[in-house]
Design a protein around this motif. Structure first.
Motif, short mmCIF file in Angstrom:
data_model
loop_
_atom_site.label_atom_id
_atom_site.label_comp_id
_atom_site.label_asym_id
_atom_site.label_seq_id
_atom_site.Cartn_x
_atom_site.Cartn_y
_atom_site.Cartn_z
N VAL A 14 15.81 -12.41 54.63
CA VAL A 14 15.38 -12.57 53.24
C VAL A 14 14.25 -13.60 53.14
O VAL A 14 13.28 -13.41 52.42
N ALA A 15 14.36 -14.68 53.90
CA ALA A 15 13.31 -15.70 53.88
C ALA A 15 12.00 -15.15 54.43
O ALA A 15 10.93 -15.43 53.88
N LEU A 16 12.05 -14.37 55.50
CA LEU A 16 10.84 -13.76 56.05
C LEU A 16 10.21 -12.78 55.06
O LEU A 16 8.99 -12.76 54.88
N ALA A 19 8.56 -14.79 52.28
CA ALA A 19 7.32 -15.41 52.75
C ALA A 19 6.20 -14.38 52.84
O ALA A 19 5.06 -14.65 52.46
N TYR A 20 6.52 -13.18 53.31
CA TYR A 20 5.51 -12.11 53.39
C TYR A 20 5.00 -11.74 52.00
O TYR A 20 3.80 -11.58 51.78
N ALA A 24 1.18 -12.25 50.47
CA ALA A 24 0.40 -11.14 49.94
C ALA A 24 0.00 -11.41 48.49
O ALA A 24 -1.09 -11.03 48.05
N TRP A 25 0.85 -12.08 47.75
CA TRP A 25 0.58 -12.33 46.34
C TRP A 25 -0.44 -13.45 46.15
O TRP A 25 -1.37 -13.33 45.36
N PHE A 26 -0.30 -14.54 46.89
CA PHE A 26 -1.18 -15.70 46.72
C PHE A 26 -2.35 -15.72 47.69
O PHE A 26 -3.20 -16.60 47.62
#
Length: 55
Positions: A14-16, A19-20, A24-26
């Motif tokens: 879930v953490a990976l 983070a992905y 992608a968003w920022f």
């Protein structure tokens, strides 16, 4: 497999994924423009733009 190990692995996945998605968003956005070398703009428009810049 113990439930503790399963929980740790699930939280890691879930953490990976989070983070992905945040990357992608920022992350840097791709430029949608073509800059100064755009084949879609006719030569007449380029000449007009150059004349307007001079004034």
């Amino acid at each position: 497999m113990s439930s503790e190990l399963q929980s740790i692995l699930a939280l890691g996945i879930v953490a990976l994924a989070a983070a992905y998605l945040m990357r992608a968003w920022f992350g840097k956005k791709k430029s949608t423009g073509c800059g100064s070398d755009c084949g879609a703009v006719s030569p007449e428009i380029k000449q007009l733009h150059a004349r307007l810049k001079k004034k």
